[in-house]
Design a protein around this motif. Sequence first.
Motif, PDB file in Angstrom:
ATOM      1  N   LEU A 377      26.623  14.989 -45.037  1.00  5.98           N
ATOM      2  CA  LEU A 377      25.929  16.165 -44.529  1.00  5.98           C
ATOM      3  C   LEU A 377      25.091  16.748 -45.654  1.00  5.98           C
ATOM      4  O   LEU A 377      25.625  17.145 -46.687  1.00  5.98           O
ATOM      5  CB  LEU A 377      26.944  17.207 -44.025  1.00  5.98           C
ATOM      6  N   SER A 378      23.774  16.761 -45.459  1.00  8.51           N
ATOM      7  CA  SER A 378      22.850  17.276 -46.471  1.00  8.51           C
ATOM      8  C   SER A 378      22.209  18.562 -45.968  1.00  8.51           C
ATOM      9  O   SER A 378      21.645  18.595 -44.862  1.00  8.51           O
ATOM     10  CB  SER A 378      21.759  16.244 -46.787  1.00  8.51           C
ATOM     11  N   LEU A 379      22.265  19.598 -46.767  1.00 10.84           N
ATOM     12  CA  LEU A 379      21.747  20.915 -46.384  1.00 10.84           C
ATOM     13  C   LEU A 379      20.585  21.321 -47.276  1.00 10.84           C
ATOM     14  O   LEU A 379      20.574  21.005 -48.469  1.00 10.84           O
ATOM     15  CB  LEU A 379      22.845  21.979 -46.498  1.00 10.84           C
ATOM     16  N   ALA A 380      19.644  22.030 -46.678  1.00 11.69           N
ATOM     17  CA  ALA A 380      18.582  22.678 -47.443  1.00 11.69           C
ATOM     18  C   ALA A 380      18.822  24.180 -47.329  1.00 11.69           C
ATOM     19  O   ALA A 380      18.413  24.807 -46.353  1.00 11.69           O
ATOM     20  CB  ALA A 380      17.212  22.300 -46.911  1.00 11.69           C
ATOM     21  N   SER A 381      19.562  24.706 -48.270  1.00 14.93           N
ATOM     22  CA  SER A 381      19.913  26.125 -48.369  1.00 14.93           C
ATOM     23  C   SER A 381      21.057  26.543 -47.461  1.00 14.93           C
ATOM     24  O   SER A 381      21.989  27.228 -47.898  1.00 14.93           O
ATOM     25  CB  SER A 381      18.715  27.037 -48.108  1.00 14.93           C
ATOM     26  N   ALA A 382      21.035  26.169 -46.186  1.00 15.86           N
ATOM     27  CA  ALA A 382      22.073  26.616 -45.266  1.00 15.86           C
ATOM     28  C   ALA A 382      22.212  25.617 -44.125  1.00 15.86           C
ATOM     29  O   ALA A 382      21.351  24.758 -43.901  1.00 15.86           O
ATOM     30  CB  ALA A 382      21.741  28.004 -44.720  1.00 15.86           C
ATOM     31  N   LEU A 383      23.312  25.737 -43.392  1.00 16.24           N
ATOM     32  CA  LEU A 383      23.569  24.884 -42.233  1.00 16.24           C
ATOM     33  C   LEU A 383      22.877  25.489 -41.013  1.00 16.24           C
ATOM     34  O   LEU A 383      23.152  26.621 -40.626  1.00 16.24           O
ATOM     35  CB  LEU A 383      25.074  24.778 -41.987  1.00 16.24           C
ATOM     36  N   HIS A 384      21.966  24.734 -40.401  1.00 17.55           N
ATOM     37  CA  HIS A 384      21.231  25.198 -39.226  1.00 17.55           C
ATOM     38  C   HIS A 384      21.544  24.301 -38.037  1.00 17.55           C
ATOM     39  O   HIS A 384      22.158  23.230 -38.168  1.00 17.55           O
ATOM     40  CB  HIS A 384      19.731  25.209 -39.510  1.00 17.55           C
ATOM     41  N   ALA A 385      21.087  24.733 -36.867  1.00 13.58           N
ATOM     42  CA  ALA A 385      21.398  24.023 -35.627  1.00 13.58           C
ATOM     43  C   ALA A 385      20.908  22.583 -35.637  1.00 13.58           C
ATOM     44  O   ALA A 385      21.511  21.709 -34.996  1.00 13.58           O
ATOM     45  CB  ALA A 385      20.795  24.772 -34.437  1.00 13.58           C
TER      46      ALA A 385
END
Length: 406
Positions: A377-385
């Motif tokens: 799981l890769s995030l850019a700043s935060a977890l979005h829908a």
Amino acid sequence: MHCVRKVTDDLYWVGANDHRLALFENIHPIPKGVSYNAYLLLDESTVLFDTVDWSACRQLLENMEHLLEGRGLDYLVINHMEPDHGASIEEILIRYPQVKVISTEKAFMLMHQFGFHVDGHECIQVKEGDGFSFGTHEVVFVGAPMVHWPEAMVTFDTTSGVLFSADAFGSFIALDGKLFADEVDFDRDWIDEARRYLTNIVGKYGPHIQLLLKKAGGILDQIKFICPLHGPVWRKDLGYFIDKYDKWSRYEPEVKGVMIAYASMYGNTEAAAQALAARLCEKGVTNVAVYDVSNTHVSYLIAEAWKYSHIVLASVTYNLGIYPVMKSFLEDMKALNLQNRTFALIENGSWACKSGDLMEKFIAEEMKDMTVLNERLSLASALHADKAAELDALADAIAASLEGKE
């Protein structure tokens, strides 16, 4: 005032409990205290097996004086020279000038290094397989090097079936009157601290523990009591704890389950870790434990890593690297030789997401016999829908791995 307990008809616990010490070895928190165990045998000869930390010396001396009732001390057997057990040696030598000291060659070397004046006493150097008689009690000395110092040995009393096991089979937590493991609910109240003790103090030396267990296996039917230097004495269900030590020292997961360890600066990586935990539980994987590596002492993290079969590392990227506390956790797992685990990764970064690749590289190149799941799981700043499918895929991969469908 003395505080002793009888182990057998002529063997007594003469140790002490410590609730004042905050950090064991000045590094590991011990909120429930710790015991320093020493044992006094009243045979034709009187024999003290190990001493205690200097802070507990007065209690040891009062306990011995009460039981000896004017008799002298004939022998001092030192199984382990670490100062939480050996610090009171000098005081014993002063109080009982005729005492003979029995230990290994390396232990005598360490006594000199610590400044203990043993040369004025008869020093009996023993090695693997040597025997000794104290009257009706016959003992055999067994080498236990690197469990967890190189000088360590254990002593087996063939007459009574007592194994003086040094630091093996020990545990954090003060005894507080309850000497025997069957006087507490060990599996409920003690096992976590026993695991934390083993993994952080002796865990690095799994092969050496295995060697000692093999030696003990030859006399397993003769062992009636296990008397460690910390924690309770075992007189019932010895196989339960021996099996735990066997698993821990082979780096075999104790349970199938998931430890999620996250390193989060502003709560976004934490939110992803919690979302994964919820997804896993929805899929029937409920043996899940979640830890913030920033405010959980690493000794607890290590103990949990030993317990669980699967470990999820969730880390923010920091200065183009792994978040420092997460990197420290990885370094400690490596230093303590953890093996045979399956990892999954969550990475976060606002402009340069590097932590996932770096964690995978560390696991692959610095640790032994580890598996890293392909899903990440890769995030850019935060977890979005838009990451819901990726989150589900990671949860599915972990669940499948737990079922052996990798």
